[in-house]
Design a protein around this motif. Structure first.
Motif, PDB file in Angstrom:
ATOM      1  N   VAL A  19       0.967  -1.172   0.068  1.00 38.12           N
ATOM      2  CA  VAL A  19       0.023  -0.137   0.102  1.00 38.12           C
ATOM      3  C   VAL A  19       0.922   1.199   0.011  1.00 38.12           C
ATOM      4  O   VAL A  19       1.705   1.258   0.847  1.00 38.12           O
ATOM      5  CB  VAL A  19      -0.976   0.061   1.366  1.00 38.12           C
ATOM      6  N   ARG A  20       0.495   2.040  -0.963  1.00 32.90           N
ATOM      7  CA  ARG A  20       1.457   3.280  -1.120  1.00 32.90           C
ATOM      8  C   ARG A  20       0.931   4.702  -0.399  1.00 32.90           C
ATOM      9  O   ARG A  20      -0.414   4.900  -0.523  1.00 32.90           O
ATOM     10  CB  ARG A  20       1.882   3.672  -2.316  1.00 32.90           C
ATOM     11  N   THR A  21       1.814   5.226   0.154  1.00 32.08           N
ATOM     12  CA  THR A  21       1.360   6.572   0.717  1.00 32.08           C
ATOM     13  C   THR A  21       1.310   7.578  -0.537  1.00 32.08           C
ATOM     14  O   THR A  21       1.727   7.388  -1.477  1.00 32.08           O
ATOM     15  CB  THR A  21       2.376   7.215   1.680  1.00 32.08           C
ATOM     16  N   ALA A  61       3.802   7.621  -3.877  1.00 31.48           N
ATOM     17  CA  ALA A  61       2.960   7.535  -5.237  1.00 31.48           C
ATOM     18  C   ALA A  61       3.860   8.689  -5.954  1.00 31.48           C
ATOM     19  O   ALA A  61       4.091   8.591  -7.231  1.00 31.48           O
ATOM     20  CB  ALA A  61       1.787   7.984  -4.990  1.00 31.48           C
ATOM     21  N   GLU A  62       4.021   9.909  -5.197  1.00 30.51           N
ATOM     22  CA  GLU A  62       4.700  11.030  -6.023  1.00 30.51           C
ATOM     23  C   GLU A  62       6.183  10.596  -6.623  1.00 30.51           C
ATOM     24  O   GLU A  62       6.672  10.790  -7.707  1.00 30.51           O
ATOM     25  CB  GLU A  62       4.755  12.355  -5.185  1.00 30.51           C
ATOM     26  N   GLU A  96       7.189   7.615  -6.902  1.00 30.29           N
ATOM     27  CA  GLU A  96       7.293   6.617  -7.906  1.00 30.29           C
ATOM     28  C   GLU A  96       6.849   7.279  -9.387  1.00 30.29           C
ATOM     29  O   GLU A  96       7.691   6.831 -10.410  1.00 30.29           O
ATOM     30  CB  GLU A  96       6.163   5.593  -7.477  1.00 30.29           C
ATOM     31  N   ALA A  97       6.168   8.085  -9.314  1.00 34.21           N
ATOM     32  CA  ALA A  97       5.750   8.958 -10.488  1.00 34.21           C
ATOM     33  C   ALA A  97       6.980   9.331 -11.067  1.00 34.21           C
ATOM     34  O   ALA A  97       7.335   9.458 -12.423  1.00 34.21           O
ATOM     35  CB  ALA A  97       4.841   9.925 -10.425  1.00 34.21           C
ATOM     36  N   ARG A  98       7.731  10.186 -10.341  1.00 29.75           N
ATOM     37  CA  ARG A  98       9.132  10.990 -10.688  1.00 29.75           C
ATOM     38  C   ARG A  98      10.051   9.905 -11.312  1.00 29.75           C
ATOM     39  O   ARG A  98      10.764   9.874 -12.096  1.00 29.75           O
ATOM     40  CB  ARG A  98       9.579  11.625  -9.245  1.00 29.75           C
ATOM     41  N   PHE A  99      10.349   8.593 -10.452  1.00 28.84           N
ATOM     42  CA  PHE A  99      10.987   7.617 -10.847  1.00 28.84           C
ATOM     43  C   PHE A  99      10.596   6.920 -12.198  1.00 28.84           C
ATOM     44  O   PHE A  99      11.685   6.961 -13.033  1.00 28.84           O
ATOM     45  CB  PHE A  99      10.888   6.445  -9.980  1.00 28.84           C
ATOM     46  N   GLU A 100       9.401   6.812 -12.450  1.00 25.75           N
ATOM     47  CA  GLU A 100       8.909   6.399 -13.767  1.00 25.75           C
ATOM     48  C   GLU A 100       9.208   7.418 -14.840  1.00 25.75           C
ATOM     49  O   GLU A 100       9.542   6.763 -16.156  1.00 25.75           O
ATOM     50  CB  GLU A 100       7.136   5.967 -13.722  1.00 25.75           C
ATOM     51  N   ALA A 101       9.181   8.648 -14.467  1.00 32.00           N
ATOM     52  CA  ALA A 101       9.494   9.633 -15.570  1.00 32.00           C
ATOM     53  C   ALA A 101      10.922   9.539 -15.801  1.00 32.00           C
ATOM     54  O   ALA A 101      11.242   9.854 -17.056  1.00 32.00           O
ATOM     55  CB  ALA A 101       9.280  11.154 -14.882  1.00 32.00           C
ATOM     56  N   ARG A 102      11.875   9.274 -14.922  1.00 34.88           N
ATOM     57  CA  ARG A 102      13.090   9.283 -15.225  1.00 34.88           C
ATOM     58  C   ARG A 102      13.596   8.075 -16.140  1.00 34.88           C
ATOM     59  O   ARG A 102      14.334   8.321 -16.925  1.00 34.88           O
ATOM     60  CB  ARG A 102      14.124   9.179 -13.793  1.00 34.88           C
ATOM     61  N   ILE A 103      12.716   6.842 -15.749  1.00 35.37           N
ATOM     62  CA  ILE A 103      12.752   5.830 -16.591  1.00 35.37           C
ATOM     63  C   ILE A 103      12.630   6.011 -17.889  1.00 35.37           C
ATOM     64  O   ILE A 103      13.267   5.656 -18.851  1.00 35.37           O
ATOM     65  CB  ILE A 103      12.260   4.441 -15.945  1.00 35.37           C
ATOM     66  N   TRP A 106      15.977   7.257  -4.767  1.00 32.63           N
ATOM     67  CA  TRP A 106      14.722   6.504  -4.693  1.00 32.63           C
ATOM     68  C   TRP A 106      14.445   5.709  -5.692  1.00 32.63           C
ATOM     69  O   TRP A 106      14.300   5.982  -6.779  1.00 32.63           O
ATOM     70  CB  TRP A 106      13.829   7.579  -4.223  1.00 32.63           C
ATOM     71  N   MET A 107      14.089   4.397  -5.171  1.00 29.70           N
ATOM     72  CA  MET A 107      13.209   3.507  -6.338  1.00 29.70           C
ATOM     73  C   MET A 107      12.443   2.670  -5.506  1.00 29.70           C
ATOM     74  O   MET A 107      12.271   2.584  -4.316  1.00 29.70           O
ATOM     75  CB  MET A 107      14.394   2.438  -6.695  1.00 29.70           C
ATOM     76  N   PRO A 108      11.387   2.119  -6.405  1.00 27.02           N
ATOM     77  CA  PRO A 108      10.269   1.396  -5.807  1.00 27.02           C
ATOM     78  C   PRO A 108      10.769   0.122  -5.289  1.00 27.02           C
ATOM     79  O   PRO A 108      11.896  -0.459  -5.799  1.00 27.02           O
ATOM     80  CB  PRO A 108       9.419   1.289  -6.888  1.00 27.02           C
TER      81      PRO A 108
END
Ligand SMILES: [Fe+2]
Ligand SMILES: [Fe+2]
Length: 333
Positions: A17-19, A23-24, A26-33, A44-46
């Motif tokens: 479950v994410r806070t 979530a923010e 993770e969104a930044r991480f996905e954008a970097r990927i 930071w990484m999931p």
């Protein structure tokens, strides 16, 4: 050396479950990927990304270390001084690959002791190819040609893996794997072109035994590789199992002609329409049997690793005692 089969997960991990903050992040991480950025150890990484990498890199490291065993079997029986020196250098390279990779996995927060414990407890996998025996001298050349050849196919895309410490380790490893493949091919070429009929028969026998397990090194077919999609999305995996397997078959089919050996597949033929070599069905039941611990040498390999670890305990203890003494001296100074 390594296989795509490395990304076999024991069970799909649950999504925690994410806070909102997570979530923010993770969104930044996905954008970097998505932007093709590399992720460094302190970024930071999931959790799922971290666990996937620890599993893959540690399994890769174990494969390098266990992979020293089948070849070590022939060091004392190499036919010439030159072949012995080459084989020793190659085996040492594999040990080095294991060390870079354990170090890369440690940057993700899992200690080497934890990884080694998991291997010795039979919980961590290593590449199934090393559960096959090396029965004659031509097996050594064949491992270089086919097994290291398959490893290169798998590993070159990993030099662009999104996790930077892993990608960097792979750059050096790939250079060395290329030497491994070439020495194997060269050894077989000498036996085929300058050898006796008996030597040529040894090469053909070795190729017959290693061909199919080498194709299995790319892992299950794409349709049955559930973790692949996520790994691809995260930029850990750049090319699919089936794509890499086809590239490997295409390269080997031509190299086999140069060598003068027959690949043991009656369905192997050039398909001009596809621009690729067609090949026959792979026995996946055998693959899963070996992954599941029932290959010809699974027990022997694990026992050899556990024994080496136990026999080396005094070296680790002495090194730690020395380090403690040095630290105490430095403190006193
Ligand atoms: Fe290697
Ligand atoms: Fe290698």
């Amino acid at each position: 050396m390594y296989t795509q089969a490395m990304d076999l997960a024991p069970k799909e991990e649950r999504k925690a479950v994410r806070t909102v903050e997570e979530a923010e992040l993770e969104a930044r991480f996905e954008a970097r990927i998505d932007a093709g950025d590399f992720i460094e150890a302190k970024d930071w990484m999931p959790e799922h990304y971290r666990r996937t990498l620890v599993r893959q890199i540690s399994q890769h490291a174990h494969s390098e270390i266990v992979g020293m065993l089948p070849e070590g079997n022939w060091v004392t029986r190499a036919p010439t001084l030159k072949r012995k020196a080459i084989l020793l250098a190659k085996i040492q390279d594999e040990g080095g690959h294991g060390l870079y990779l354990y170090a890369a996995a440690e940057t993700l927060g899992t200690s080497r002791d934890q990884m080694v414990d998991a291997l010795h407890a039979g919980k961590a996998k290593y590449s199934s190819i090393f559960n096959y025996p090396t029965l004659n001298w031509a097996d050594i050349g064949t491992i270089g040609w086919l097994v290291d050849g398959a490893a290169i196919m798998n590993q070159v895309p990993l030099t662009r893996c999104s996790y930077a410490p892993y990608a960097r380790a792979m750059v050096r490893i790939c250079r060395e794997e290329s030497f491994h493949q070439r020495q194997g091919f060269d050894s077989l070429l000498v036996m085929m072109k300058e050898g006796t009929d008996a030597q040529r028969a040894l090469v053909q026998d070795a190729v017959n035994r290693w061909w199919w397990p080498s194709l299995m090194m790319f892992g299950p077919p794409d349709a049955e590789s559930p973790n692949s999609a996520q790994s691809t999305r995260w930029g850990i995996k750049r090319l699919s199992n089936d794509t890499l397997r086809q590239k490997f078959v295409d390269a080997c089919a031509e190299q086999a002609q140069v060598l003068g050996v027959t690949l043991p597949d009656p369905d192997l033929k050039w398909n001009a329409e596809r621009g690729h070599w067609d090949f026959g069905p792979i026995d996946w039941a055998e693959f899963w049997r070996v992954v599941g611990g029932h290959g010809p040498c699974n027990k022997e390999r694990l026992a050899a690793r556990v024994k080496a670890w136990d026999d080396g305990a005094w070296v680790r203890e002495a090194a730690l005692a020395h380090a403690r003494k040095q630290a105490a001296k430095e403190q006193a100074a």
